[in-house]
Design a protein around this motif. Structure first.
Motif, PDB file in Angstrom:
ATOM      1  N   GLY A 419       0.822  -1.195   0.130  1.00 18.51           N
ATOM      2  CA  GLY A 419       0.018  -0.054  -0.086  1.00 18.51           C
ATOM      3  C   GLY A 419       0.858   1.202  -0.205  1.00 18.51           C
ATOM      4  N   GLY A 420       2.228   1.122   0.045  1.00 23.54           N
ATOM      5  CA  GLY A 420       3.068   2.147   0.071  1.00 23.54           C
ATOM      6  C   GLY A 420       3.346   2.525  -1.549  1.00 23.54           C
ATOM      7  N   PHE A 421       2.605   3.473  -2.205  1.00 27.32           N
ATOM      8  CA  PHE A 421       2.971   4.008  -3.257  1.00 27.32           C
ATOM      9  C   PHE A 421       2.308   5.510  -3.713  1.00 27.32           C
ATOM     10  N   LEU A 422       2.687   5.871  -4.840  1.00 24.25           N
ATOM     11  CA  LEU A 422       2.453   7.148  -5.043  1.00 24.25           C
ATOM     12  C   LEU A 422       1.959   7.166  -6.611  1.00 24.25           C
ATOM     13  N   ASP A 423       0.925   7.579  -7.227  1.00 25.65           N
ATOM     14  CA  ASP A 423       0.250   7.924  -8.399  1.00 25.65           C
ATOM     15  C   ASP A 423       0.743   9.329  -8.928  1.00 25.65           C
ATOM     16  N   THR A 424       1.706   9.394  -9.762  1.00 24.85           N
ATOM     17  CA  THR A 424       2.226  10.795 -10.139  1.00 24.85           C
ATOM     18  C   THR A 424       1.450  11.419 -11.294  1.00 24.85           C
ATOM     19  N   GLY A 425       0.409  10.464 -11.809  1.00 28.23           N
ATOM     20  CA  GLY A 425      -0.045  10.811 -13.012  1.00 28.23           C
ATOM     21  C   GLY A 425       0.364  10.110 -14.417  1.00 28.23           C
ATOM     22  N   ASN A 426       1.710  10.124 -14.160  1.00 28.70           N
ATOM     23  CA  ASN A 426       2.385   9.398 -15.416  1.00 28.70           C
ATOM     24  C   ASN A 426       3.107   8.271 -15.040  1.00 28.70           C
ATOM     25  N   SER A 427       3.110   7.970 -13.765  1.00 27.78           N
ATOM     26  CA  SER A 427       3.455   6.730 -13.250  1.00 27.78           C
ATOM     27  C   SER A 427       2.948   6.321 -11.797  1.00 27.78           C
ATOM     28  N   VAL A 428       3.200   5.086 -11.593  1.00 25.95           N
ATOM     29  CA  VAL A 428       3.026   4.660 -10.219  1.00 25.95           C
ATOM     30  C   VAL A 428       4.176   4.205  -9.295  1.00 25.95           C
ATOM     31  N   VAL A 429       4.673   5.148  -8.545  1.00 21.59           N
ATOM     32  CA  VAL A 429       5.957   4.854  -7.695  1.00 21.59           C
ATOM     33  C   VAL A 429       5.757   4.120  -6.471  1.00 21.59           C
ATOM     34  N   THR A 430       6.436   3.282  -6.422  1.00 23.27           N
ATOM     35  CA  THR A 430       5.915   2.053  -5.146  1.00 23.27           C
ATOM     36  C   THR A 430       7.198   1.719  -4.457  1.00 23.27           C
ATOM     37  N   LEU A 431       7.109   1.314  -3.223  1.00 21.35           N
ATOM     38  CA  LEU A 431       8.253   1.071  -2.255  1.00 21.35           C
ATOM     39  C   LEU A 431       9.055  -0.253  -3.005  1.00 21.35           C
ATOM     40  N   PHE A 432       8.316  -1.215  -3.543  1.00 18.33           N
ATOM     41  CA  PHE A 432       9.065  -2.322  -4.057  1.00 18.33           C
ATOM     42  C   PHE A 432       8.037  -3.197  -5.236  1.00 18.33           C
ATOM     43  N   ALA A 433       8.501  -3.373  -6.371  1.00 15.99           N
ATOM     44  CA  ALA A 433       7.717  -4.112  -7.125  1.00 15.99           C
ATOM     45  C   ALA A 433       8.632  -4.360  -8.325  1.00 15.99           C
ATOM     46  N   ALA A 434       8.012  -5.364  -9.211  1.00 20.71           N
ATOM     47  CA  ALA A 434       8.682  -5.910 -10.399  1.00 20.71           C
ATOM     48  C   ALA A 434       7.659  -5.499 -11.673  1.00 20.71           C
ATOM     49  N   GLY A 435       8.315  -4.816 -12.498  1.00 20.62           N
ATOM     50  CA  GLY A 435       7.961  -4.072 -13.765  1.00 20.62           C
ATOM     51  C   GLY A 435       7.468  -5.213 -14.778  1.00 20.62           C
ATOM     52  N   ALA A 436       7.890  -6.565 -14.560  1.00 24.48           N
ATOM     53  CA  ALA A 436       7.621  -7.530 -15.589  1.00 24.48           C
ATOM     54  C   ALA A 436       7.575  -8.900 -14.775  1.00 24.48           C
ATOM     55  N   PRO A 437       6.955  -9.830 -15.176  1.00 25.76           N
ATOM     56  CA  PRO A 437       6.879 -10.966 -14.359  1.00 25.76           C
ATOM     57  C   PRO A 437       8.417 -11.373 -14.163  1.00 25.76           C
ATOM     58  N   ASN A 438       8.483 -11.943 -12.824  1.00 26.28           N
ATOM     59  CA  ASN A 438       9.697 -12.506 -12.644  1.00 26.28           C
ATOM     60  C   ASN A 438       9.657 -14.037 -13.129  1.00 26.28           C
ATOM     61  N   ARG A 439      10.580 -14.344 -13.949  1.00 27.29           N
ATOM     62  CA  ARG A 439      10.497 -15.711 -14.727  1.00 27.29           C
ATOM     63  C   ARG A 439      11.543 -16.531 -14.079  1.00 27.29           C
ATOM     64  N   LYS A 440      10.937 -17.802 -13.822  1.00 26.84           N
ATOM     65  CA  LYS A 440      12.109 -18.766 -13.242  1.00 26.84           C
ATOM     66  C   LYS A 440      11.834 -20.029 -14.069  1.00 26.84           C
ATOM     67  N   SER A 441      13.010 -20.734 -14.803  1.00 29.22           N
ATOM     68  CA  SER A 441      12.940 -21.971 -15.498  1.00 29.22           C
ATOM     69  C   SER A 441      13.910 -22.946 -14.674  1.00 29.22           C
ATOM     70  N   HIS A 442      13.756 -24.016 -14.316  1.00 28.49           N
ATOM     71  CA  HIS A 442      14.689 -24.793 -13.960  1.00 28.49           C
ATOM     72  C   HIS A 442      14.361 -26.665 -14.420  1.00 28.49           C
ATOM     73  N   GLU A 443      15.500 -27.024 -14.667  1.00 30.95           N
ATOM     74  CA  GLU A 443      15.475 -28.612 -14.862  1.00 30.95           C
ATOM     75  C   GLU A 443      16.590 -29.258 -14.335  1.00 30.95           C
ATOM     76  N   GLN A 444      16.457 -30.619 -14.007  1.00 33.72           N
ATOM     77  CA  GLN A 444      17.223 -31.396 -13.338  1.00 33.72           C
ATOM     78  C   GLN A 444      17.201 -32.781 -13.967  1.00 33.72           C
ATOM     79  N   PHE A 445      18.153 -33.440 -13.646  1.00 35.15           N
ATOM     80  CA  PHE A 445      18.427 -34.850 -13.906  1.00 35.15           C
ATOM     81  C   PHE A 445      19.273 -35.568 -13.112  1.00 35.15           C
ATOM     82  N   SER A 446      19.063 -36.862 -12.534  1.00 31.19           N
ATOM     83  CA  SER A 446      19.720 -37.376 -11.708  1.00 31.19           C
ATOM     84  C   SER A 446      19.595 -38.745 -11.848  1.00 31.19           C
ATOM     85  N   GLN A 447      20.864 -39.605 -11.501  1.00 35.76           N
ATOM     86  CA  GLN A 447      20.950 -40.888 -11.677  1.00 35.76           C
ATOM     87  C   GLN A 447      21.740 -41.694 -10.492  1.00 35.76           C
ATOM     88  N   GLU A 448      20.984 -42.782  -9.813  1.00 44.16           N
ATOM     89  CA  GLU A 448      21.378 -43.222  -8.624  1.00 44.16           C
ATOM     90  C   GLU A 448      21.574 -44.684  -8.835  1.00 44.16           C
TER      91      GLU A 448
END
Length: 829
Positions: A419-448
């Motif tokens: 809830g800590g943000f300011l709408d300047t009219g041109n943009s919304v300035v916030t305490l902390f946010a991501a401007g695009a999705p955080n994208r994580k990709s992971h793959e693993q292989f194991s043999q025992e």
């Protein structure tokens, strides 16, 4: 197997009886009233054995316990396991960190390994990201406490969690369950077990699970696309299990699991904010918004105005605007680009507006609605394959092969403004946010490969292990210091591999009537870690590549002795190891490899059953020593500070655990668990960029007297009672209540100014279930109806918290889900 001596008829002590009458669960499998405890079979030592024969601290949740307690995910067992807790990440429904005996790794980056290893059907699941997924068809969950450096060598300093899925029965069975509840909960689960055909058995399962959120999303100024209320989830999950036994000595088990889901992460709520944090504005900040020499020394705003000065094509001659006369003049001169205001007035005024709104939005009590413009949906896609082959070559040798492959895609949008943000009219300035999705990709292989068997007085297991994982993450974040615009994407790629050779040998000498077992385990591991980081510095792209390697020899020595056929004591020394590496969130300039950490544990335990298998009492006391403990610290940067991982601490942990299960009366089942934990830092070297801890900026000091342990409550306890009423002609009626308690704990590593705003206070959770089973439908099968409730007292506690934002002037938390209730219908044929 060891030949146990005949029972000696030890009487139940008054203390044991008193504890038994305060305890909890077990349930007869066939609907009849329970009169004795069921035997629980575990595979904690890579072979089937009774829970009571395994000389290690284990909490095992059998099929009966899973059903009667309403366990749906592995996260559900944390409140009912002594000295275990769970931390759910603030910006994700799917990412969780487990802590066992105070050992945890809260860092969500995929370049840092967890401290608690999670295994499904013997396959290591390398990442905390995506662990809060639905396991469609659970058979058993085992929680191994203490370092597992021999048989579970993948960085299990804290312990290991074994998830065992149900196998095909080879006969036709059909199960359909439906669950509805408050917050629009709807869950449908279908299981089909097919008869064996041409030697192949199959079991197919599908789950649809959806629910609404419990904190209203009041945002009307959406910045990332419209999102539902906070806590909403919508998941599809499936599981395929195949078994093929071409001969009596050769078998193969294949398992496939998948989960796809969307949701809005639980709400991150501001618990405290400062209107004018000194670390942002500087100790000598001028509230008139004029900017003179020294006006903002020590503050992040000083470097921000310097960056603004450079962005307009100027060439700074100093590292701070306030010490560059040309920059000071620029900052105080009216500029059309800022609406006719000076850069200092516009930029610093935006700062003040954001923090003023943050102060108004902050609340130490849980809110039912929040306005977070950068809230967004999370999407996950998880798939896993495992193939286990077992060949009984001789009566003395079995060879097993475990092959695993898993992949994960996770996208989430971070909105941590609370809830800590300011709408300047041109943009919304916030305490902390991501401007695009955080994208994580992971793959693993194991043999025992495992080689196990029995020869005379010896029981052995030897093996080879290989593991490789590749991960990619892309982030793009915003703080008030970039004034509503988002920096360029920052990304990293990791490529980690490991191989190991291990063995365990148990000797049962005949000289002591086969009452004594001596077990020696040893594992040698080599790890290779590589990371490539892409970032932008001063408007120019930069790339850095780093690699390092580690090797370790871990082991264990266990001595257990059977005093009677039902009472065994054991002493165990075990070591664990967690590889070092690189933290992806550290800038290229500050990258330094952190070293591996090791843990040595000493454990004295008791496994016992009494009163003709109507009372089970297991317990352990332990003392552990940590060397080169990996902790997150901060180093100074142009924007204040950034996270690094350093080997800064030596610590010790001591505690005890008790688990009791009893049937004092026919049909009445009681259980209780208790964990006590007392950790302390023996040494804690802290690099202090601000001087807050060490007295002078950029110095190092020992803060062991101020060190804290994340997710490490001093006391944890649970109790449950279940009563199976006499059969009354319609079905078998059972009633159950479970209670879980946890002391308060914190989420940081060093005591800070904002600890009180993120600390988790003690809490008690109450769950209950009323079950009517074995409702006969004649030849059409039978039906079970369950009325259930979770967190019946509507207890709220801080499920996660971020106090490290104190350098930015705010702190925030995520609260646990509220009271949930509903009804289940389960049909079986």
């Amino acid at each position: 197997m060891k030949a146990r001596p005949a029972p000696t008829g030890f009487p139940l002590t008054a203390l044991s009886l008193a504890v038994a009458l305060a305890s909890a669960p077990a349930l007869a499998q066939d609907g009849s009233r329970a009169t004795a405890l069921e035997e629980v079979v575990v595979t904690a030592q890579k072979r089937e054995e009774s829970l009571q024969d395994a000389p290690i601290a284990i909490s095992a949740f059998s099929p009966a316990a899973i059903e009667s307690m309403g366990i749906e995910q592995v996260t559900d067992v944390t409140h009912f396991t002594p000295n275990m807790s769970m931390h759910r990440q603030s910006a994700s429904n799917a990412t969780v960190n487990f802590a066992i005996r105070g050992i945890t790794e809260p860092e969500p980056s995929m370049s840092v390994d967890p401290a608690v290893g999670v295994y499904m059907d013997g396959i290591y699941m390398a990442r905390n990201n995506g662990l809060a997924f639905d396991v469609v068809d659970l058979e058993r969950i085992e929680v191994l406490r203490g370092p597992q450096g021999t048989l579970y060598g993948r960085n299990s300093t804290g312990g290991a969690i074994n998830i065992v899925t149900a196998k095909p029965s080879g006969e036709f069975e059909f199960q359909q369950s439906l669950s509805v509840g408050n917050y629009d909960r709807l869950k449908a689960h279908t299981i089909v077990d097919l008869p064996t055909f041409a030697g192949v058995s199959a079991k197919l399962s599908y789950l649809y699970d959806t629910r609404g959120g419990w904190v209203d999303n009041d945002t009307t100024n959406f910045q990332q696309g419209k999102a539902d209320d906070f806590g909403e989830q919508d998941n599809d999950a499936w599981h395929v299990a195949l078994n093929w036994a071409p001969t009596d000595t050769l078998s193969f088990d294949y398992s496939y699991d998948g989960t796809k889901g969307t949701g809005t992460p639980a709400a991150f709520q501001l618990s405290h904010a400062e209107a004018m944090p000194a670390s942002v504005f500087g100790a000598n900040f001028d509230p008139t918004l004029t900017f003179g020499p020294g006006a903002n020394d020590g503050g992040i705003a000083d470097s921000v105005l310097l960056g603004t000065y450079a962005a307009f094509g100027n060439q700074p001659v100093s590292g701070a605007c306030s010490t560059d006369p040309s920059c000071v003049a620029f900052a105080n001169t009216a500029n059309p680009a800022f609406g006719g205001a000076s850069p200092a007035q516009a930029q610093l005024g935006t700062f003040l507006g954001v923090y003023s709104n943050a102060v108004a939005a902050a609340d130490e009590d849980r809110k039912d609605a929040l306005n977070i413009p950068y809230a967004g949906e999370e999407e996950m896609d998880i798939q896993g394959h495992s193939l286990t082959g077992a060949w009984d070559i001789t009566d003395y040798l079995t060879v097993k092969s475990l092959t695993g492959y898993r992949e994960m895609e996770l996208r989430h949008r971070t909105g941590l403004s609370g809830g800590g943000f300011l709408d300047t009219g041109n943009s919304v300035v916030t305490l902390f946010a991501a401007g695009a999705p955080n994208r994580k990709s992971h793959e693993q292989f194991s043999q025992e490969l495992q080689f196990l068997g029995d020869v005379g007085q010896f029981q052995y297991l030897a093996g080879l292990y290989y593991f490789n994982e590749k991960a990619t993450e892309v982030t793009r974040e915003q703080t008030p210091f970039v004034f509503g615009s988002f920096g360029t994407a920052r990304s990293y790629d990791t490529d980690n591999s490991a191989w190991a050779a291990f063995g365990q040998l148990t000797w049962t000498p005949a000289a002591l009537d086969e009452r004594l077992d001596v077990t020696l385990g040893l594992r040698y591991t080599e790890d290779e870690r590589e990371i490539v980081i892409e970032e932008t510095l001063a408007g120019m792209p930069a790339s850095g590549s780093f690699d390092t390697s580690f090797e370790n020899t871990s082991g264990s020595l266990t001595v257990d002795y059977a005093f009677t056929i039902d009472t065994t004591g054991y002493f165990r020394i075990a070591t664990g190891y967690k590889a070092g590496g690189f933290l992806s969130r550290t800038s290229i300039a500050n990258q330094r490899p952190f070293d591996a950490e090791t843990l040595t544990s000493y454990e004295l335990g008791l496994k016992s059953q009494w009163l003709d298998n109507r009372l089970r009492l297991n317990g352990a006391v332990f003392y552990s020593e940590y060397d080169d403990k990996q902790v997150t610290q901060f180093v100074p940067t142009a924007t204040g500070a950034e996270s690094t991982v350093q080997n800064a601490a030596a610590a010790s942990y001591q505690g005890l655990e008790l688990e009791l299960l009893a049937i004092p009366l026919e049909g009445l089942t009681l259980n209780v668990s208790y964990g006590y934990l007392d950790p302390e830092y023996d040494e804690y070297t802290f690099f202090d960029p601000t001087g807050q801890f060490c007295g002078a900026p950029g110095t190092t000091c020992d803060v062991s007297d101020r060190g804290v342990f994340a997710n490490a409550p001093e006391n944890t306890a649970s109790a449950g009672v279940q009563y199976d009423f006499p059969y009354f002609g319609v079905g078998q009626l059972s009633a159950r209540v479970d209670v879980a308690y946890s002391d308060g704990y914190t989420y940081g590593t060093v005591k800070g100014r904002f600890d009180e705003y993120v600390r988790n206070d003690p809490f008690t959770l109450v769950n209950a279930r009323m079950i009517l089973s074995d409702i006969s439908l004649g030849d059409a099968g039978d039906l079970t109806a369950t009325l259930w409730g979770k967190n019946l007292t509507d207890e709220f506690y801080r499920q996660s918290g971020i106090g490290a934002f104190e350098s930015l002037g705010f702190a925030g938390v995520v609260y646990n889900p509220p009271r949930m209730y509903g009804i289940d219908l389960d049909y079986r044929f």
